[in-house]
Scaffold this active site. Sequence first.
Site, PDB file in Angstrom:
ATOM      1  N   HIS A 170       8.975  78.628  67.013  1.00 24.07           N
ATOM      2  CA  HIS A 170       8.963  77.188  67.286  1.00 24.07           C
ATOM      3  C   HIS A 170       7.558  76.640  67.456  1.00 24.07           C
ATOM      4  O   HIS A 170       7.351  75.430  67.412  1.00 24.07           O
ATOM      5  CB  HIS A 170       9.783  76.893  68.551  1.00 24.07           C
ATOM      6  CG  HIS A 170      11.243  77.087  68.335  1.00 24.07           C
ATOM      7  ND1 HIS A 170      12.114  76.042  68.154  1.00 24.07           N
ATOM      8  CD2 HIS A 170      11.981  78.216  68.237  1.00 24.07           C
ATOM      9  CE1 HIS A 170      13.336  76.519  67.966  1.00 24.07           C
ATOM     10  NE2 HIS A 170      13.286  77.834  68.014  1.00 24.07           N
ATOM     11  N   ASP A 382       0.846  71.138  67.914  1.00 22.18           N
ATOM     12  CA  ASP A 382       2.263  71.199  68.286  1.00 22.18           C
ATOM     13  C   ASP A 382       3.025  71.821  67.117  1.00 22.18           C
ATOM     14  O   ASP A 382       2.752  71.487  65.960  1.00 22.18           O
ATOM     15  CB  ASP A 382       2.772  69.765  68.517  1.00 22.18           C
ATOM     16  CG  ASP A 382       3.829  69.688  69.600  1.00 22.18           C
ATOM     17  OD1 ASP A 382       4.510  70.692  69.832  1.00 22.18           O
ATOM     18  OD2 ASP A 382       3.982  68.608  70.205  1.00 22.18           O
TER      19      ASP A 382
HETATM   20  C1  GDG Z   1       8.790  73.404  71.479  1.00 24.18           C
HETATM   21  C2  GDG Z   1       7.520  73.271  70.614  1.00 24.18           C
HETATM   22  C3  GDG Z   1       8.865  72.095  68.876  1.00 24.18           C
HETATM   23  C4  GDG Z   1      11.433  65.144  76.923  1.00 24.18           C
HETATM   24  N1  GDG Z   1      11.426  64.404  78.029  1.00 24.18           N
HETATM   25  C5  GDG Z   1      12.695  64.337  78.459  1.00 24.18           C
HETATM   26  C6  GDG Z   1      13.493  65.042  77.572  1.00 24.18           C
HETATM   27  N2  GDG Z   1      12.684  65.535  76.651  1.00 24.18           N
HETATM   28  C7  GDG Z   1      13.114  66.340  75.493  1.00 24.18           C
HETATM   29  C8  GDG Z   1      12.888  65.519  74.245  1.00 24.18           C
HETATM   30  C9  GDG Z   1      12.666  66.604  73.214  1.00 24.18           C
HETATM   31  C10 GDG Z   1      12.141  67.789  74.024  1.00 24.18           C
HETATM   32  O1  GDG Z   1      12.329  67.500  75.388  1.00 24.18           O
HETATM   33  C11 GDG Z   1      10.656  68.036  73.792  1.00 24.18           C
HETATM   34  O2  GDG Z   1      10.534  68.640  72.533  1.00 24.18           O
HETATM   35  P1  GDG Z   1       9.146  68.779  71.774  1.00 24.18           P
HETATM   36  O3  GDG Z   1       9.447  69.207  70.388  1.00 24.18           O
HETATM   37  O4  GDG Z   1       8.454  67.468  71.802  1.00 24.18           O
HETATM   38  O5  GDG Z   1       8.260  69.809  72.587  1.00 24.18           O
HETATM   39  P2  GDG Z   1       8.410  71.276  73.327  1.00 24.18           P
HETATM   40  O6  GDG Z   1       9.245  71.185  74.549  1.00 24.18           O
HETATM   41  O7  GDG Z   1       7.018  71.722  73.540  1.00 24.18           O
HETATM   42  O8  GDG Z   1       9.137  72.263  72.273  1.00 24.18           O
HETATM   43  C12 GDG Z   1       7.607  72.033  69.748  1.00 24.18           C
HETATM   44  C13 GDG Z   1      10.085  72.397  69.716  1.00 24.18           C
HETATM   45  O9  GDG Z   1       9.899  73.557  70.541  1.00 24.18           O
HETATM   46  C14 GDG Z   1      11.323  72.614  68.853  1.00 24.18           C
HETATM   47  O10 GDG Z   1      11.106  73.609  67.919  1.00 24.18           O
HETATM   48  O11 GDG Z   1       9.039  70.839  68.252  1.00 24.18           O
HETATM   49  O12 GDG Z   1       6.475  71.930  68.920  1.00 24.18           O
HETATM   50  O13 GDG Z   1       6.354  73.224  71.441  1.00 24.18           O
HETATM   51  O14 GDG Z   1      13.875  66.955  72.611  1.00 24.18           O
HETATM   52  O15 GDG Z   1      14.001  64.726  74.036  1.00 24.18           O
HETATM   53  N3  GDG Z   1      14.823  65.114  77.696  1.00 24.18           N
HETATM   54  C15 GDG Z   1      15.401  64.476  78.761  1.00 24.18           C
HETATM   55  N4  GDG Z   1      14.659  63.796  79.679  1.00 24.18           N
HETATM   56  C16 GDG Z   1      13.318  63.707  79.580  1.00 24.18           C
HETATM   57  O16 GDG Z   1      12.664  63.095  80.437  1.00 24.18           O
HETATM   58  N5  GDG Z   1      16.737  64.500  78.890  1.00 24.18           N
END
Ligand code: GDG
Length: 476
Positions: A170, A382
């Site tokens: 990821h 990222d």
């Molecule tokens: C890893 C990789 C890759 C965020 N704030 C809240 C909340 N979120 C959820 C979002 C989103 C998720 O968290 C964050 O996903 P990201 O992709 O932006 O980042 P990572 O957590 O670092 O994830 C990344 C991912 O894995 C998938 O492969 O894209 O690059 O680092 O879904 O919606 N959800 C809730 N409240 C919040 O305040 N409910």
Amino acid sequence: MTEIFKGKFIIVSNRLPLELDIQDDNITIKPGAGGLITALTPVLKKHEGVWIGWDGDLNGKLSCDVLEREAASFDYTMKSVSLTSQEVADYYDGFCNGTLWPLFHDYLGHTQFHRSTWRSYQAVNLKFARNISQYAEKKDFIWIQDYHLTLVGKYLRELGARHKLAFFLHIPFPPWDIFMRLPWRKEIIEGLLVYDSVGFQTVKDCRNFVQCIRRLLPEAKTNILKKRIIIEYSGRHISIGAFPISIDFEEFHDMAQTEEVEKEAWFIHENLPERKIILGVDRLDYTKGIPRRLRAFETLLEKYPDLCEKISLVQIVVPSRTSVPEYQKMKQNIEETVGRINGRFTVKGWVPIHYIYRSLTRAELIAYYRTSEIALITPLKDGMNLVAKEYCASCVSEKGILILSEFAGAAFQLRKGAIMVNPYNIEHVAEELYRAIHMPLPERRSRMRRLRNIVRRNTIFVWMDDFLQAAGLKLS
Ligand code: GDG
């Protein structure tokens, strides 16, 4: 060859997709948040599945029976792997988050190399493999997730497993000259070549991986077949490919129009009347570029004082790795920067930055997506960044603008509709913010339509189907 799959679909990740709340003898379990969980839940709901992972319990209060009873309402079975607090310190905080996470995000300066944590990483990967072998039958498909568990496949094979094994990374795979600093580079590369298929987020990650193979294992042969790369190594064929992870577009699109979200959106508007909202949403992490983003916003206010009282930055930071001192320091630094900028620019009735340090409900988050004119997503590096895609899917008015870092995996798909920025160039981010604030409506609409079409066509289900097809598996 693709065959209809009849076995159990087993997902293995470091953490089970749940949040634990343990108060004395009272245990509550809720479905968790985070990129990996958000991505895989719809798929597991659709296809009967088993999820194996660490339950997150550090105090040994959660027995497997309690977990299984509490999680019975979830749409798939959960099996937990218990970790001791020493394993959490060495394997998770130490090797996963102190070595692999910074190294794979090009943060050599933050990367620690300790033999003791490497040993713990091997031991915990073996523990996971032993656990999986208890549940897995020969016809099952086992899909290991992410950098925490690269060696699980190798140990499963050593335990005699003949299943189809797949792995998805990821986070980014680093360029070879960064990866080569890892003292255990060959073990990791050889470990990954034990799987039948290995997926990365972007073509660039695949290319980096192949370059490392060429340098470390010159006897391996590389064949490029359309979008896939087949590596021949040790008498086996391993399929490598880029599979950009995504979201359930319809879920965000539909939820953005519900009464619940409308109500939340109304509250946001009430509190920030006549303001253009710029939104940042990130897990607390140094890779997300939050301090630089705050400084870009400050530069914007400095250069264009007429924007004061007309715009607000809403920065949501989701707590993460809260026990790690470095993350505590980072939180403090962000809060001091927010305080400094607010102290400098606030006037009666207007505060420039609204800072939220907690996890929001899904409805609240989507309401912020829906009401924000601009999403400012500027990670320094990222794997993908799902927030960028969720923002587009929730932007039902089609008036929103996505400002996106060149160094997010999502940039490969979204660069044609987003405003692309180098997050290290604070002045440039400020200028692009200014441009976005003044962008005429027809251009905003045409960009956002384009973005929404890209996300609508490339959902999490497409990701899953593409990955499984490349792995030679068909679910129905
Ligand atoms: C890893 C990789 C890759 C965020 N704030 C809240 C909340 N979120 C959820 C979002 C989103 C998720 O968290 C964050 O996903 P990201 O992709 O932006 O980042 P990572 O957590 O670092 O994830 C990344 C991912 O894995 C998938 O492969 O894209 O690059 O680092 O879904 O919606 N959800 C809730 N409240 C919040 O305040 N409910």
